[in-house]
Design a protein around this motif. Structure first.
Motif, PDB file in Angstrom:
ATOM      1  N   ASP A  12       0.837  -1.089  -0.123  1.00 14.54           N
ATOM      2  CA  ASP A  12      -0.025  -0.119   0.046  1.00 14.54           C
ATOM      3  C   ASP A  12       0.856   1.199  -0.060  1.00 14.54           C
ATOM      4  N   LEU A  13       2.025   1.294   0.880  1.00 15.40           N
ATOM      5  CA  LEU A  13       2.870   2.409   0.827  1.00 15.40           C
ATOM      6  C   LEU A  13       3.560   2.641  -0.694  1.00 15.40           C
ATOM      7  N   GLU A  14       3.880   1.579  -1.560  1.00 15.47           N
ATOM      8  CA  GLU A  14       4.198   1.600  -3.014  1.00 15.47           C
ATOM      9  C   GLU A  14       3.098   2.310  -3.903  1.00 15.47           C
ATOM     10  N   ALA A  15       1.885   1.611  -3.478  1.00 16.69           N
ATOM     11  CA  ALA A  15       0.595   2.259  -4.313  1.00 16.69           C
ATOM     12  C   ALA A  15       0.541   3.909  -4.076  1.00 16.69           C
ATOM     13  N   MET A  16       0.700   4.225  -2.888  1.00 19.13           N
ATOM     14  CA  MET A  16       0.400   5.623  -2.306  1.00 19.13           C
ATOM     15  C   MET A  16       1.592   6.250  -3.079  1.00 19.13           C
ATOM     16  N   ARG A  17       2.794   5.945  -3.175  1.00 15.64           N
ATOM     17  CA  ARG A  17       3.899   6.564  -3.931  1.00 15.64           C
ATOM     18  C   ARG A  17       3.526   6.791  -5.260  1.00 15.64           C
ATOM     19  N   GLU A  18       2.960   5.694  -5.863  1.00 12.18           N
ATOM     20  CA  GLU A  18       2.811   5.823  -7.287  1.00 12.18           C
ATOM     21  C   GLU A  18       1.648   6.433  -7.841  1.00 12.18           C
ATOM     22  N   VAL A 200       2.949  12.366   8.587  1.00 12.38           N
ATOM     23  CA  VAL A 200       2.773  13.482   7.542  1.00 12.38           C
ATOM     24  C   VAL A 200       3.953  14.404   8.106  1.00 12.38           C
ATOM     25  N   VAL A 201       4.659  14.758   7.162  1.00 12.98           N
ATOM     26  CA  VAL A 201       5.688  15.918   7.656  1.00 12.98           C
ATOM     27  C   VAL A 201       5.675  17.133   7.045  1.00 12.98           C
ATOM     28  N   GLU A 202       4.927  17.120   5.782  1.00  7.26           N
ATOM     29  CA  GLU A 202       4.785  18.435   5.012  1.00  7.26           C
ATOM     30  C   GLU A 202       3.489  18.278   3.893  1.00  7.26           C
ATOM     31  N   MET A 203       2.957  19.210   3.812  1.00  2.00           N
ATOM     32  CA  MET A 203       1.721  19.374   2.914  1.00  2.00           C
ATOM     33  C   MET A 203       2.207  19.748   1.459  1.00  2.00           C
ATOM     34  N   LEU A 204       1.819  19.093   0.510  1.00  2.00           N
ATOM     35  CA  LEU A 204       2.038  19.246  -0.977  1.00  2.00           C
ATOM     36  C   LEU A 204       1.002  20.519  -1.243  1.00  2.00           C
ATOM     37  N   GLN A 205       1.479  21.654  -2.164  1.00  3.30           N
ATOM     38  CA  GLN A 205       0.784  22.755  -2.610  1.00  3.30           C
ATOM     39  C   GLN A 205       0.953  22.802  -4.121  1.00  3.30           C
ATOM     40  N   GLU A 206       0.168  23.203  -4.676  1.00  8.05           N
ATOM     41  CA  GLU A 206      -0.029  23.832  -6.093  1.00  8.05           C
ATOM     42  C   GLU A 206      -0.783  25.057  -6.306  1.00  8.05           C
ATOM     43  N   ASP A 208      -2.235  27.826  -4.141  1.00  7.57           N
ATOM     44  CA  ASP A 208      -2.898  27.942  -2.757  1.00  7.57           C
ATOM     45  C   ASP A 208      -3.574  26.517  -2.476  1.00  7.57           C
ATOM     46  N   ARG A 209      -3.552  25.388  -3.279  1.00  5.35           N
ATOM     47  CA  ARG A 209      -4.425  24.289  -3.160  1.00  5.35           C
ATOM     48  C   ARG A 209      -3.672  23.319  -2.426  1.00  5.35           C
ATOM     49  N   ILE A 210      -4.017  22.465  -1.688  1.00  2.81           N
ATOM     50  CA  ILE A 210      -3.252  21.303  -1.078  1.00  2.81           C
ATOM     51  C   ILE A 210      -3.568  20.175  -1.734  1.00  2.81           C
ATOM     52  N   CYS A 211      -2.422  19.506  -2.523  1.00  4.13           N
ATOM     53  CA  CYS A 211      -2.578  18.416  -3.296  1.00  4.13           C
ATOM     54  C   CYS A 211      -2.055  17.078  -2.971  1.00  4.13           C
ATOM     55  N   GLY A 212      -1.896  16.790  -1.550  1.00  3.40           N
ATOM     56  CA  GLY A 212      -1.232  15.748  -1.052  1.00  3.40           C
ATOM     57  C   GLY A 212      -0.361  16.069   0.126  1.00  3.40           C
ATOM     58  N   ALA A 213       0.544  15.069   0.467  1.00  6.20           N
ATOM     59  CA  ALA A 213       1.425  15.259   1.445  1.00  6.20           C
ATOM     60  C   ALA A 213       2.613  14.507   1.445  1.00  6.20           C
ATOM     61  N   ARG A 214       3.612  15.085   1.967  1.00 11.29           N
ATOM     62  CA  ARG A 214       4.899  14.126   2.153  1.00 11.29           C
ATOM     63  C   ARG A 214       4.953  13.269   3.339  1.00 11.29           C
ATOM     64  N   VAL A 215       5.147  12.340   3.206  1.00 13.47           N
ATOM     65  CA  VAL A 215       5.123  11.260   4.470  1.00 13.47           C
ATOM     66  C   VAL A 215       6.608  10.503   4.582  1.00 13.47           C
ATOM     67  N   ARG A 216       6.631  10.293   5.883  1.00 13.83           N
ATOM     68  CA  ARG A 216       7.909   9.491   6.289  1.00 13.83           C
ATOM     69  C   ARG A 216       7.624   8.015   6.825  1.00 13.83           C
ATOM     70  N   ASP A 217       7.823   7.081   6.207  1.00 18.13           N
ATOM     71  CA  ASP A 217       7.566   5.678   6.834  1.00 18.13           C
ATOM     72  C   ASP A 217       8.762   5.592   7.957  1.00 18.13           C
ATOM     73  N   LEU A 218       8.043   5.592   9.399  1.00 17.32           N
ATOM     74  CA  LEU A 218       8.912   5.687  10.449  1.00 17.32           C
ATOM     75  C   LEU A 218       9.533   4.134  10.780  1.00 17.32           C
ATOM     76  N   GLU A 219       9.048   3.146  10.113  1.00 18.18           N
ATOM     77  CA  GLU A 219       9.872   1.989  10.021  1.00 18.18           C
ATOM     78  C   GLU A 219      11.288   2.012   9.336  1.00 18.18           C
ATOM     79  N   THR A 220      11.330   2.936   8.466  1.00 16.45           N
ATOM     80  CA  THR A 220      12.591   2.816   7.813  1.00 16.45           C
ATOM     81  C   THR A 220      13.146   4.156   7.463  1.00 16.45           C
ATOM     82  N   GLY A 221      12.423   5.253   7.650  1.00 14.15           N
ATOM     83  CA  GLY A 221      13.147   6.707   7.531  1.00 14.15           C
ATOM     84  C   GLY A 221      12.870   7.276   6.054  1.00 14.15           C
ATOM     85  N   GLN A 222      12.401   6.410   5.492  1.00 16.09           N
ATOM     86  CA  GLN A 222      12.008   6.971   3.948  1.00 16.09           C
ATOM     87  C   GLN A 222      10.953   7.984   3.882  1.00 16.09           C
ATOM     88  N   GLU A 223      11.243   8.869   2.919  1.00 14.55           N
ATOM     89  CA  GLU A 223      10.328   9.973   2.655  1.00 14.55           C
ATOM     90  C   GLU A 223       9.728   9.822   1.457  1.00 14.55           C
TER      91      GLU A 223
END
Length: 571
Positions: A12-18, A200-206, A208-223
């Motif tokens: 599911d994390l891979e699907a969220m990324r793609e 969630v560590v940051e909101m993505l914006q285009e 003035d509109r929010i279009c997603g979020a930057r997330v950190r996998d706390l199990e691996t540290g990957q963002e």
């Protein structure tokens, strides 16, 4: 697929990324889980992330009640009570009859005429609203007036010199954490992507509109980035912190109000019904479960870190004092086998006297934080489904009419075929050698999904044996926690799935080795990882024990923070 586990999480994390999703839900408590299910069951592509374990915040630290809120009738909040009673009926009859059970309570009376009269009117109105909310049917029995003698028969542990009688009424109880996990699993069944310990560590914006979020996998540290057409913030007491990532200045304000509870053994209070007490600050429930009683709650403003609220010695003394006001054989600190505290996200008005936090509205509010981002806060566990539907409707805007919510007629996992499974209970008892108590325990936890458990036992008969260190649970239940219910760590099992942390005097310490060995095999831990998991858990419960000896929130919070978290560092 409707399981939560390491493989599912990775996929599911891979699907969220793609992929770009219609809805990204932030927060894996009961509200966020409800939002994910509502969105997914409308056919929307949905992702949900939670920074800790599922339900690890308020939604595993509640009074474990599904109720209309009898006290709100006395505040003339008829709309809130009617809404909650309607939801209670849905959960009892359609959505989660395996997880939610009707529970009788006594309202003790101290004055023979006046108090009985006005209390009877209040409870009578409660019953009337309940019948109306259930479509004219009774989902629970209506009130019954009891004499002093009848009250003593229903609750032998009561100090009958302190009352003239009681009114028996019904509400319902639920294992709050299991409800949340089941909601997430049901959302996954309808296509939602779900990942716990993903911050969630940051909101993505285009623009003035929010279009997603930057997330950190706390199990691996990957963002990585998760893109979505709409983001729904359902983070409870973290609402403002999550909103601040959007840098818009919009959204909701909430007050964190601490509710503390104690747990005592079932045989310590001789009674069949629970007890409802009004206090000078709020209400206190004495709630029977199969093996223990939960007693609470307090209601005080909390200004410390949000991740690990803890009860203080003063909180525990307060609960004991009020419970003992009606018990013939008073409880002591030595009777307590568990304690816990949770933070209620109460909507905050512009000016708030925090010493009167119980007067803050429990009704929920949905607001736009920024274009593309919605926040929802307030409400209570019982009305999670309504909150979720409102949040998704708000996010969809004009599209909501063509994609209405269907969660009022979508049973949760384990509810399908539950009544037929109940009929098979005698056969299950005979086939697997279970007594009535164990059969009740398993049916209340799994409902019709008990067939997954029995299939596991059929395949590996040794898993049908009770845990040596916690014989109320089967070894197979540990496997289910890791294989189907999303446990990634030892503490996930002991806190939210096999809840020894709050249900046993040693907080599950004696079961760490045995449960750890079973989990290690399922989760692929080597010896070093297993020792780390055990050490982390033991350090945590030592900090919890130290915290409950402190007299102030600040000191208790500091004591709890002596134990570091397994993964991640946030508040």
């Amino acid at each position: 697929m409707s399981v939560l586990n390491q493989l599912q999480r990775g996929q599911d994390l891979e699907a969220m990324r793609e992929q770009t999703h219609d809805i990204l839900v932030i927060g894996g408590g009961v509200t966020g889980a409800g939002v994910a299910l509502d969105a997914a069951s409308r056919g929307l592509s949905t992702a949900i992330v939670e920074a800790q374990d599922w339900a690890s915040g308020t939604s595993s630290r509640s009074s474990r009640l599904v109720h209309g809120g009898l006290r709100y009738l006395y505040q003339l909040d008829f709309k809130l009570v009617a809404e909650a009673l309607h939801e209670r009926a849905l959960l009892l009859t359609t959505l989660a009859p395996h997880l939610v059970q009707a529970q009788p309570f006594l309202w003790p009376l101290k004055m023979p005429i006046i108090e009985r009269t006005y209390s009877a009117i209040g409870v009578g109105m409660y019953d009337a609203l309940a019948v109306a909310g259930a479509g004219g049917r009774k989902s629970v029995p209506i009130q019954k007036h009891l004499s002093r003698k009848q009250t003593k028969q229903a609750f032998p542990a009561i100090d009958d010199h302190s009352l003239v009688g009681a009114i028996r009424f019904f509400d319902a109880r639920v294992d709050d954490a299991r409800l949340v996990i089941t909601l997430v699993r049901t959302a996954v069944r309808f296509g939602a992507r779900a990942a716990s310990r993903t911050q969630v560590v940051e909101m993505l914006q285009e623009g003035d509109r929010i279009c997603g979020a930057r997330v950190r996998d706390l199990e691996t540290g990957q963002e990585f980035d998760v893109r979505a057409r709409h983001v729904i913030n359902a983070t409870g007491v973290w609402t403002e912190k999550t909103q601040n990532l959007a840098s818009s200045g919009g959204g909701l304000k909430v007050l964190a109000s601490k509710g503390s509870h104690i747990v005592v053994p079932r045989d310590r209070i001789k009674a069949d019904a629970g007890m409802f007490l009004r206090t000078e600050k709020s209400v206190l429930f004495i709630i029977p479960w199969q093996r223990y009683w939960v007693i609470g709650t307090t209601d005080t403003a909390w200004h410390e870190q949000l991740k690990h609220p803890v009860p203080t010695r003063a909180d525990i003394d307060y609960i004991l004092e009020h419970a003992n006001s009606v018990l013939a054989d008073p409880l002591t600190h030595d009777d307590i086998i568990g304690t816990y505290a949770g933070l209620r996200p109460l909507l905050q008005p512009e000016v708030l006297d925090e010493t009167k936090s119980t007067k803050v509205s429990r009704e929920h509010t949905v607001a736009e934080v920024a274009p593309g981002m919605t926040a929802i806060a307030g409400g209570k566990l019982t009305t999670y489904r309504v909150m979720a539907a409102d949040a998704v409707d708000f996010a969809l805007g004009d599209r909501a009419d063509s994609l209405p919510s269907v969660t009022d007629r979508t049973p949760l996992l384990g509810a399908d075929g539950y009544q037929a499974t109940l009929r098979r209970a005698p056969h299950l008892m005979e086939q697997y050698g279970w007594d009535a108590s164990r059969t009740e325990h398993l049916l209340d936890r799994y409902g019709s999904l008990i067939t997954d458990l029995t299939a596991l036992i059929d395949e590996q008969p040794e898993l049908g044996e009770p845990l040596e260190t916690a014989p109320d649970f089967l070894k197979a239940e540990v496997v289910m926690a890791c294989r189907d219910e999303g446990a990634l760590h030892l503490e996930d099992i002991l806190y939210a799935r096999i809840r020894l942390n709050s249900e046993t005097r040693d907080r599950g310490e004696s079961a760490v080795d045995e449960i750890g060995r079973i989990a290690a095999e399922i989760l692929g831990w080597d010896d070093a990882r297993l020792e780390t998991e055990k050490r982390n858990y033991l350090t945590r419960i030592a900090a919890e024990r130290a915290a409950e000896l402190e007299s102030t929130d600040a000191a208790a919070s500091q004591a709890r923070l002596e134990a570091t978290d397994i993964v991640g560092d946030f508040d």
